[in-house]
Enzyme design. Sequence first.
Site, PDB file in Angstrom:
ATOM      1  N   TYR A 132       0.045 -13.645  -0.195  1.00 27.26           N
ATOM      2  CA  TYR A 132       0.408 -13.344  -1.593  1.00 27.26           C
ATOM      3  C   TYR A 132       1.687 -12.513  -1.669  1.00 27.26           C
ATOM      4  CZ  TYR A 132      -2.580  -9.014  -1.045  1.00 27.26           C
ATOM      5  OH  TYR A 132      -3.184  -7.836  -0.645  1.00 27.26           O
ATOM      6  N   ARG A 135       0.820  -1.227   0.000  1.00 25.79           N
ATOM      7  CA  ARG A 135       0.000   0.000   0.000  1.00 25.79           C
ATOM      8  C   ARG A 135       0.847   1.267   0.000  1.00 25.79           C
ATOM      9  NH1 ARG A 135      -5.797  -0.191   1.644  1.00 25.79           N
ATOM     10  NH2 ARG A 135      -6.373  -2.378   1.558  1.00 25.79           N
ATOM     11  N   ASP A 169     -14.998   4.367   0.149  1.00 23.44           N
ATOM     12  CA  ASP A 169     -15.449   3.932   1.475  1.00 23.44           C
ATOM     13  C   ASP A 169     -16.294   4.988   2.176  1.00 23.44           C
ATOM     14  OD1 ASP A 169     -14.120   1.569   1.115  1.00 23.44           O
ATOM     15  OD2 ASP A 169     -12.783   1.770   2.841  1.00 23.44           O
TER      16      ASP A 169
HETATM   17  C1  FAD Z   1      -8.006  -5.725   5.664  1.00 21.97           C
HETATM   18  C2  FAD Z   1      -8.415  -5.056   4.381  1.00 21.97           C
HETATM   19  C3  FAD Z   1      -7.954  -5.563   3.152  1.00 21.97           C
HETATM   20  C4  FAD Z   1      -8.366  -4.981   1.940  1.00 21.97           C
HETATM   21  N1  FAD Z   1      -7.906  -5.491   0.761  1.00 21.97           N
HETATM   22  C5  FAD Z   1      -8.310  -4.926  -0.423  1.00 21.97           C
HETATM   23  C6  FAD Z   1      -7.837  -5.409  -1.681  1.00 21.97           C
HETATM   24  O1  FAD Z   1      -7.022  -6.336  -1.749  1.00 21.97           O
HETATM   25  N2  FAD Z   1      -8.299  -4.807  -2.822  1.00 21.97           N
HETATM   26  C7  FAD Z   1      -9.182  -3.746  -2.799  1.00 21.97           C
HETATM   27  O2  FAD Z   1      -9.579  -3.229  -3.866  1.00 21.97           O
HETATM   28  N3  FAD Z   1      -9.636  -3.264  -1.611  1.00 21.97           N
HETATM   29  C8  FAD Z   1      -9.218  -3.811  -0.439  1.00 21.97           C
HETATM   30  N4  FAD Z   1      -9.644  -3.302   0.750  1.00 21.97           N
HETATM   31  C9  FAD Z   1     -10.552  -2.140   0.749  1.00 21.97           C
HETATM   32  C10 FAD Z   1      -9.786  -0.860   0.471  1.00 21.97           C
HETATM   33  O3  FAD Z   1      -8.675  -0.726   1.321  1.00 21.97           O
HETATM   34  C11 FAD Z   1     -10.700   0.338   0.661  1.00 21.97           C
HETATM   35  O4  FAD Z   1     -11.946   0.071   0.094  1.00 21.97           O
HETATM   36  C12 FAD Z   1     -10.056   1.553  -0.033  1.00 21.97           C
HETATM   37  O5  FAD Z   1      -8.869   1.896   0.622  1.00 21.97           O
HETATM   38  C13 FAD Z   1     -11.040   2.713  -0.032  1.00 21.97           C
HETATM   39  O6  FAD Z   1     -10.407   3.801  -0.648  1.00 21.97           O
HETATM   40  P1  FAD Z   1     -10.872   5.280  -0.291  1.00 21.97           P
HETATM   41  O7  FAD Z   1     -10.027   6.154  -1.158  1.00 21.97           O
HETATM   42  O8  FAD Z   1     -12.347   5.365  -0.366  1.00 21.97           O
HETATM   43  O9  FAD Z   1     -10.514   5.484   1.252  1.00 21.97           O
HETATM   44  P2  FAD Z   1      -9.138   5.360   2.008  1.00 21.97           P
HETATM   45  O10 FAD Z   1      -8.168   4.526   1.257  1.00 21.97           O
HETATM   46  O11 FAD Z   1      -9.472   4.938   3.396  1.00 21.97           O
HETATM   47  O12 FAD Z   1      -8.563   6.831   2.022  1.00 21.97           O
HETATM   48  C14 FAD Z   1      -9.161   7.831   2.799  1.00 21.97           C
HETATM   49  C15 FAD Z   1      -8.133   8.948   3.011  1.00 21.97           C
HETATM   50  O13 FAD Z   1      -8.792  10.040   3.616  1.00 21.97           O
HETATM   51  C16 FAD Z   1      -8.001  10.546   4.676  1.00 21.97           C
HETATM   52  N5  FAD Z   1      -8.908  11.210   5.626  1.00 21.97           N
HETATM   53  C17 FAD Z   1      -9.804  10.624   6.465  1.00 21.97           C
HETATM   54  N6  FAD Z   1     -10.473  11.548   7.167  1.00 21.97           N
HETATM   55  C18 FAD Z   1     -10.008  12.752   6.755  1.00 21.97           C
HETATM   56  C19 FAD Z   1     -10.322  14.102   7.115  1.00 21.97           C
HETATM   57  N7  FAD Z   1     -11.259  14.405   8.053  1.00 21.97           N
HETATM   58  N8  FAD Z   1      -9.641  15.102   6.506  1.00 21.97           N
HETATM   59  C20 FAD Z   1      -8.691  14.841   5.549  1.00 21.97           C
HETATM   60  N9  FAD Z   1      -8.345  13.575   5.197  1.00 21.97           N
HETATM   61  C21 FAD Z   1      -9.013  12.554   5.777  1.00 21.97           C
HETATM   62  C22 FAD Z   1      -7.308   9.328   5.224  1.00 21.97           C
HETATM   63  O14 FAD Z   1      -6.145   9.648   5.967  1.00 21.97           O
HETATM   64  C23 FAD Z   1      -7.000   8.544   3.943  1.00 21.97           C
HETATM   65  O15 FAD Z   1      -5.769   8.926   3.375  1.00 21.97           O
HETATM   66  C24 FAD Z   1      -9.243  -3.867   1.973  1.00 21.97           C
HETATM   67  C25 FAD Z   1      -9.681  -3.343   3.198  1.00 21.97           C
HETATM   68  C26 FAD Z   1      -9.267  -3.923   4.395  1.00 21.97           C
HETATM   69  C27 FAD Z   1      -9.769  -3.343   5.694  1.00 21.97           C
END
Ligand code: FAD
Length: 377
Positions: free
Chosen positions: A212, A107, A293
Amino acid sequence: MRQTRIAVVGAGLGGLTAAGFLQRAGFVVKVYEQAPAFSRIGAGIILSANVTKVLRRLGLEDGLIAAGIKSQSYVSRAWDSGEVTAEFVFDAEAERRYGGPYVHIHRGDLHAVLERGVVAGTIAFNHQLVDILQSSGSLRLIFANGAAAEADIVVGADGVRSKVRDCLLGPEPPQFAGFTAYRAIFPAARLNGFWIADCTKWWGTDRHCLPYYLTGRRDEVYAIGVVPATGWEHGDASIPSSREHYLQSFAGFHADLQRVLQAVESVTLWPIFDRARDDRWSARDGRIVLIGDACHPMRPFMAAGGAMAVEDAAILGRCVAQFDDPARAVRCYEATRIPRVAKVQEISIANTWMHGPTETDWFYCYDACTAALAAPQ
Ligand SMILES: Cc1cc2nc3c(=O)[nH]c(=O)nc-3n(C[C@H](O)[C@H](O)[C@H](O)COP(=O)(O)OP(=O)(O)OC[C@H]3O[C@@H](n4cnc5c(N)ncnc54)[C@H](O)[C@@H]3O)c2cc1C
């Protein structure tokens, strides 16, 4: 250049992809991230062809492959007998068919690659959003460090505990999903020559484990093990665990998995949170919209949450570029995305993906950069 100013909150997978596409469409985009910098946290991620082909449009495919591994296969095995219940080969033919490679990557390395997809200076670190003040003119973002910023559209890409979602719908914390995940990364040399497939999912009755490779040199292994848990008392923080606990949780599993888990050095335990499906992803006037998310956290059992965030970002970029009216743009985005995300969310809860023979084309062949957009509802 277009005049609309877009603030993306969160520099995760969804936020950086959205920013990359919106900048290419000519918008003025700034990304606000709460973390002081990107760090190499101990976890990997699987990026299937529906993700890699989108990131190719941002010029990132080669970087992903160089930093991660183009996986050759995914094998499902029964926890006790070790019987192979399904095998999916990711050779050149599969790559052609799906339209992109199947990549595993650390990551931390993924973030370094994603950052190259946006204009230098786009990300403002150390900016934790605490509020959004709405007036008939622009939106005012307020940050914990005392700073403020104006924008015409706010994209909430701030993850499972989204503050943008709180501002839009009112505070509603996500729910502990009843599972925790061990996450361990270790040098492959610790396997002492023991051969493992590029990715294996070991299927137990109430738990599973997925070792993996993370690099093309096959010198780094990631093993994520998901187990049921009655509760979690540490907020959204992970806690240190141990190889012994990890092995204990998978006691009785096939000797090949035990062999892998014996190679684990340090390991952390993470809570898994999700939400019931909720299709409220935006403000009526379209000026605040959620992706990834922030609007549809899901159990990671299909390894697809990140994929959905990237697809959301690409579709939102297209909708905002196509419709001058933000309300129409977000209606089009939601109408296009909600049915597909709902299906992925259902499969993730059922935890059935690729357990046995599985029709994968609808998922992997999908191209968010060319897929038909639905009519705004
Ligand atoms: C154990 C596990 C394994 C996973 N494996 C996979 C996989 O193999 N393949 C896959 O596709 N998905 C996988 N996922 C799911 C994936 O990690 C998430 O769905 C993905 O990271 C969501 O992306 P996002 O950009 O929505 O949010 P995030 O990646 O969570 O990014 C959110 C960002 O917002 C920032 N943030 C939060 N609050 C604030 C705020 N108030 N102000 C400013 N910044 C803020 C955070 O610091 C972060 O950088 C996995 C999840 C888990 C828990």
